[in-house]
Every structure is written in structure tokens, then in C-alpha cells.
Design a protein around this motif. Structure first.
Motif, PDB file in Angstrom:
ATOM      1  N   LEU A 211      49.182   2.666  89.157  1.00  0.00           N
ATOM      2  CA  LEU A 211      50.533   2.668  89.438  1.00  0.00           C
ATOM      3  C   LEU A 211      51.310   1.309  89.352  1.00  0.00           C
ATOM      4  O   LEU A 211      52.178   1.379  88.483  1.00  0.00           O
ATOM      5  CB  LEU A 211      51.147   3.251  91.058  1.00  0.00           C
ATOM      6  N   LYS A 212      50.497   0.440  89.521  1.00  0.00           N
ATOM      7  CA  LYS A 212      50.795  -0.700  89.514  1.00  0.00           C
ATOM      8  C   LYS A 212      50.981  -1.310  87.713  1.00  0.00           C
ATOM      9  O   LYS A 212      52.075  -1.878  87.213  1.00  0.00           O
ATOM     10  CB  LYS A 212      50.127  -2.002  90.185  1.00  0.00           C
ATOM     11  N   ASN A 213      49.954  -0.898  87.023  1.00  0.00           N
ATOM     12  CA  ASN A 213      49.826  -1.037  85.710  1.00  0.00           C
ATOM     13  C   ASN A 213      50.815  -0.413  84.932  1.00  0.00           C
ATOM     14  O   ASN A 213      51.492  -0.887  84.080  1.00  0.00           O
ATOM     15  CB  ASN A 213      48.305  -0.483  85.259  1.00  0.00           C
ATOM     16  N   ILE A 214      51.036   0.998  85.256  1.00  0.00           N
ATOM     17  CA  ILE A 214      52.104   1.923  84.694  1.00  0.00           C
ATOM     18  C   ILE A 214      53.593   0.941  84.771  1.00  0.00           C
ATOM     19  O   ILE A 214      54.314   0.959  84.046  1.00  0.00           O
ATOM     20  CB  ILE A 214      52.365   2.942  85.200  1.00  0.00           C
ATOM     21  N   LYS A 215      53.860   0.835  86.059  1.00  0.00           N
ATOM     22  CA  LYS A 215      55.138   0.142  86.314  1.00  0.00           C
ATOM     23  C   LYS A 215      55.364  -1.204  85.666  1.00  0.00           C
ATOM     24  O   LYS A 215      56.517  -1.581  84.834  1.00  0.00           O
ATOM     25  CB  LYS A 215      55.447  -0.485  87.702  1.00  0.00           C
ATOM     26  N   LYS A 216      54.413  -2.088  85.525  1.00  0.00           N
ATOM     27  CA  LYS A 216      54.391  -3.352  84.589  1.00  0.00           C
ATOM     28  C   LYS A 216      54.390  -3.122  83.156  1.00  0.00           C
ATOM     29  O   LYS A 216      55.325  -3.917  82.590  1.00  0.00           O
ATOM     30  CB  LYS A 216      53.273  -4.297  85.098  1.00  0.00           C
ATOM     31  N   ARG A 217      53.892  -1.963  82.744  1.00  0.00           N
ATOM     32  CA  ARG A 217      54.031  -1.840  81.245  1.00  0.00           C
ATOM     33  C   ARG A 217      55.564  -1.359  80.962  1.00  0.00           C
ATOM     34  O   ARG A 217      56.188  -1.826  79.987  1.00  0.00           O
ATOM     35  CB  ARG A 217      52.960  -0.981  80.595  1.00  0.00           C
ATOM     36  N   TYR A 218      55.917  -0.561  81.518  1.00  0.00           N
ATOM     37  CA  TYR A 218      57.472  -0.167  81.401  1.00  0.00           C
ATOM     38  C   TYR A 218      58.410  -1.326  81.518  1.00  0.00           C
ATOM     39  O   TYR A 218      59.468  -1.419  80.850  1.00  0.00           O
ATOM     40  CB  TYR A 218      57.873   0.979  82.662  1.00  0.00           C
ATOM     41  N   GLN A 219      58.083  -2.041  82.539  1.00  0.00           N
ATOM     42  CA  GLN A 219      59.057  -3.188  82.858  1.00  0.00           C
ATOM     43  C   GLN A 219      58.924  -4.251  81.512  1.00  0.00           C
ATOM     44  O   GLN A 219      60.068  -4.870  81.329  1.00  0.00           O
ATOM     45  CB  GLN A 219      58.774  -4.103  84.098  1.00  0.00           C
ATOM     46  N   LEU A 220      58.034  -4.535  80.982  1.00  0.00           N
ATOM     47  CA  LEU A 220      57.772  -5.261  79.875  1.00  0.00           C
ATOM     48  C   LEU A 220      58.382  -4.496  78.455  1.00  0.00           C
ATOM     49  O   LEU A 220      59.034  -5.261  77.811  1.00  0.00           O
ATOM     50  CB  LEU A 220      56.341  -5.428  79.465  1.00  0.00           C
ATOM     51  N   ILE A 221      58.293  -3.336  78.479  1.00  0.00           N
ATOM     52  CA  ILE A 221      58.834  -2.363  77.152  1.00  0.00           C
ATOM     53  C   ILE A 221      60.430  -2.241  77.278  1.00  0.00           C
ATOM     54  O   ILE A 221      61.180  -1.986  76.323  1.00  0.00           O
ATOM     55  CB  ILE A 221      58.121  -1.361  76.996  1.00  0.00           C
ATOM     56  N   SER A 222      60.893  -1.839  78.462  1.00  0.00           N
ATOM     57  CA  SER A 222      62.342  -1.236  78.533  1.00  0.00           C
ATOM     58  C   SER A 222      62.876  -1.926  80.016  1.00  0.00           C
ATOM     59  O   SER A 222      62.371  -2.817  80.731  1.00  0.00           O
ATOM     60  CB  SER A 222      62.328   0.209  78.471  1.00  0.00           C
ATOM     61  N   ASN A 223      63.969  -1.354  80.194  1.00  0.00           N
ATOM     62  CA  ASN A 223      64.761  -1.843  81.464  1.00  0.00           C
ATOM     63  C   ASN A 223      64.629  -0.928  82.273  1.00  0.00           C
ATOM     64  O   ASN A 223      65.376  -0.883  83.423  1.00  0.00           O
ATOM     65  CB  ASN A 223      66.281  -2.484  80.894  1.00  0.00           C
ATOM     66  N   LYS A 224      63.839   0.296  82.063  1.00  0.00           N
ATOM     67  CA  LYS A 224      63.598   1.429  82.891  1.00  0.00           C
ATOM     68  C   LYS A 224      62.180   0.992  83.853  1.00  0.00           C
ATOM     69  O   LYS A 224      61.398   0.592  83.424  1.00  0.00           O
ATOM     70  CB  LYS A 224      63.649   2.515  82.348  1.00  0.00           C
ATOM     71  N   THR A 225      62.241   1.799  84.829  1.00  0.00           N
ATOM     72  CA  THR A 225      60.759   1.649  85.631  1.00  0.00           C
ATOM     73  C   THR A 225      60.685   3.080  86.281  1.00  0.00           C
ATOM     74  O   THR A 225      61.505   3.815  86.779  1.00  0.00           O
ATOM     75  CB  THR A 225      60.951   0.400  86.681  1.00  0.00           C
ATOM     76  N   PRO A 226      59.211   3.345  86.584  1.00  0.00           N
ATOM     77  CA  PRO A 226      59.029   4.725  87.128  1.00  0.00           C
ATOM     78  C   PRO A 226      59.488   4.575  88.788  1.00  0.00           C
ATOM     79  O   PRO A 226      59.346   3.568  89.312  1.00  0.00           O
ATOM     80  CB  PRO A 226      57.540   4.646  87.378  1.00  0.00           C
ATOM     81  N   VAL A 227      59.894   5.955  89.232  1.00  0.00           N
ATOM     82  CA  VAL A 227      60.259   6.030  90.487  1.00  0.00           C
ATOM     83  C   VAL A 227      59.183   6.736  91.321  1.00  0.00           C
ATOM     84  O   VAL A 227      58.769   7.833  90.826  1.00  0.00           O
ATOM     85  CB  VAL A 227      61.494   6.634  90.457  1.00  0.00           C
ATOM     86  N   ILE A 228      58.690   6.216  92.445  1.00  0.00           N
ATOM     87  CA  ILE A 228      57.521   6.787  93.185  1.00  0.00           C
ATOM     88  C   ILE A 228      58.289   7.244  94.520  1.00  0.00           C
ATOM     89  O   ILE A 228      58.920   6.320  95.189  1.00  0.00           O
ATOM     90  CB  ILE A 228      56.482   5.758  93.320  1.00  0.00           C
ATOM     91  N   ASN A 229      57.782   8.486  94.807  1.00  0.00           N
ATOM     92  CA  ASN A 229      58.337   8.769  96.243  1.00  0.00           C
ATOM     93  C   ASN A 229      57.229   9.807  97.048  1.00  0.00           C
ATOM     94  O   ASN A 229      56.580  10.471  96.492  1.00  0.00           O
ATOM     95  CB  ASN A 229      59.510   9.880  95.981  1.00  0.00           C
ATOM     96  N   ASN A 230      57.118   9.234  98.091  1.00  0.00           N
ATOM     97  CA  ASN A 230      56.041   9.894  99.108  1.00  0.00           C
ATOM     98  C   ASN A 230      56.796  10.267 100.502  1.00  0.00           C
ATOM     99  O   ASN A 230      57.370   9.353 101.104  1.00  0.00           O
ATOM    100  CB  ASN A 230      55.135   9.019  99.404  1.00  0.00           C
ATOM    101  N   ASN A 231      57.069  11.519 100.446  1.00  0.00           N
ATOM    102  CA  ASN A 231      57.910  11.830 101.517  1.00  0.00           C
ATOM    103  C   ASN A 231      57.045  12.351 102.662  1.00  0.00           C
ATOM    104  O   ASN A 231      57.373  13.186 103.840  1.00  0.00           O
ATOM    105  CB  ASN A 231      58.721  12.915 101.368  1.00  0.00           C
TER     106      ASN A 231
END
Length: 249
Positions: A211-231
Motif C-alpha cells: 500500500l505504501k508503494n502504491i501511494k508513493k507512486r501516485y503522489q509522484l505521478i499526480s496530485n491524487k492519492t489512493p483512499v484506504i478505509n478499514n471500518n
């Protein structure tokens, strides 16, 4: 004006000379000022260009590092899966798993240095991965792919969907009494992956980098980031889907 110059001791010839020289001096000063302005403007543009190039190289290096991090992560989890198959099933099943795994790895190699791929390609890769897992879990692993065709051309970070599916399988019970159901859908240009939480009593070793890897790659490529939710009942991750570059500009 002539009388003014005569009072200062200048005769009419001096007045004429100054009258001629003054515009020349003014034009020269203006020309030098324009030259200096253009010179510093060109230098500023070059400096900005060099800074932008350096920034892009740094981003490229970070993305390369993150992409190279994903592949060993995938291999690490695949080997854990292979170990379970060897312990529980026949050698033939293990051989089939390795054969299919080599096909999936071929897909990874062919994706090359891409930092964004179409959702269509990512779905192909994710489904190939799930086919491998289905050989192990059968109907105990169930997926619902609710994605319209018009979303297939949108862009996504490579192996991001596969990593989410891998995490769901790795951290939850997948059995006849407790089948794992994963829902993959697209809403508002966002890929949503959700599953009911059925935590294993004994957890498989984890590198905790997915999950950290995915978030970092999105942050470098765009201004959007994955949203993670655990209820507590469901674990959900929403991955942004990006427009092709020509449509973003």
C-alpha cells in the motif's frame, strides 16, 4: 531652449550637437536595457528548464526505485503461495502454478518502464493473477468485476490492482466455510476494491510495502492519492484513474 543653453555658456552649435546626440544616447540606453532584459530572461528560462529537468530526473529515479520494489514483493508473496501449494497439494499442482507464474512474470517484463498503463492492461494482468490463485482456492475465491468498457482507456499505476488483490488473499481466510468475495468496481473515475475482513489466525509473513508503494507512486505521478478505509467489517481501497495525457492538457 537655445537661450537656456546660451546662459550656460553653450553656443548654437553646441545646442545643435546636443539636440542630435541626446536621442542617440537615449536609444543606446534603451537598446542596452532591452538587451539586458532579454539576456536575463533567456537565462531565467534556461534556469527554470534545468530545474524542471532535474526535478523530472529525480521523480523518474524514485519511480524506478518503487517499480523495482514491487517485483520482488510480488515474487516474495508468490513463493509463499507456492510453499502452501507444495504442503497441501500435489507436485503437479505446484508445477502448474510455476508455469502460470512464469506467464504472469512475462507480462511484468513486457510492461517495461511504464509508470502508467491503461486500466484494460491492468485488468488483464490482474485476471491472469487471479486465474493462478483460482487453481489453488477454486470456488472459495470469488470476484465480481463491475467495470464498464468506456473506463478501460483510463490510466492506472501498474500492478496496483494486483497488489490489492494479493493483499486481500494473503490477509484473509479463503475456505469452503468462509469464501473470500472481492468486489472490483469503477465509480467516478475511481477503481474501488473491497472485501469483507476475515482475518487469518496465523498471518503470512509480510513486507508491509504494498500500500505504501502504491501511494508513493501516485503522489509522484499526480496530485491524487489512493483512499484506504478499514471500518472493521470491510477493507476498501479506492485507486484514482487518470485521464490520458492529451486529455489532461
Amino acid at each position: 531652449m537655445a537661450k537656456f543653453f546660451s546662459l550656460l555658456g553653450f553656443n548654437s552649435n553646441h545646442y545643435v550637437n546636443i539636440k542630435v546626440l541626446l536621442p542617440i544616447i537615449l536609444i543606446t540606453i534603451m537598446t542596452m536595457a532591452i538587451y539586458e532584459a532579454v539576456y536575463y530572461y533567456v537565462r531565467l528560462k534556461k534556469s527554470i528548464r534545468d530545474e524542471e529537468r532535474t526535478k523530472q530526473l529525480m521523480i523518474q529515479a524514485q519511480l524506478d526505485t518503487l517499480r523495482n520494489q514491487v517485483q520482488p514483493h510480488f515474487l516474495f508473496n508468490s513463493l509463499n503461495t507456492l510453499r502452501d501449494i507444495i504442503e497441501q497439494d500435489t507436485k503437479a499442482d505446484a508445477k502448474d502454478f510455476v508455469d502460470n507464474l512464469s506467464g504472469v512474470y512475462r507480462f511484468i517484463i513486457e510492461s517495461g518502464d511504464s509508470h502508467l498503463i491503461t486500466l484494460d492492461k491492468e485488468l488483464q494482468f490482474a485476471k491472469a493473477y487471479i486465474n493462478i490463485q483460482s487453481e489453488r482456492f477454486g470456488n472459495n475465491l470469488q470476484l465480481d468485476w463491475t467495470i464498464s468498457e468506456d473506463k478501460h482507456s483510463l490510466l492506472i499505476v501498474p500492478m496496483s490492482l494486483q497488489l490489492l488483490l494479493e493483499n486481500a488473499i494473503k490477509h484473509n481466510i479463503v475456505s469452503a466455510s468462509k469464501p473470500l468475495f472481492i468486489k472490483i468496481t469503477v465509480t467516478s473515475d475511481t477503481l474501488v476494491v473491497s472485501n469483507r475482513i476475515k482475518v487469518k489466525s496465523t498471518q503470512t509473513p509480510s513486507t508491509k510495502t504494498g500500500l505504501k508503494n502504491i501511494k508513493k507512486r501516485y503522489q509522484l505521478i499526480s496530485n491524487k492519492t489512493p483512499v484506504i478505509n478499514n471500518n472493521g467489517a470491510y477493507f476498501t481501497v479506492a485507486l484514482p484513474l487518470l485521464q490520458p495525457l492529451k486529455e489532461r492538457s
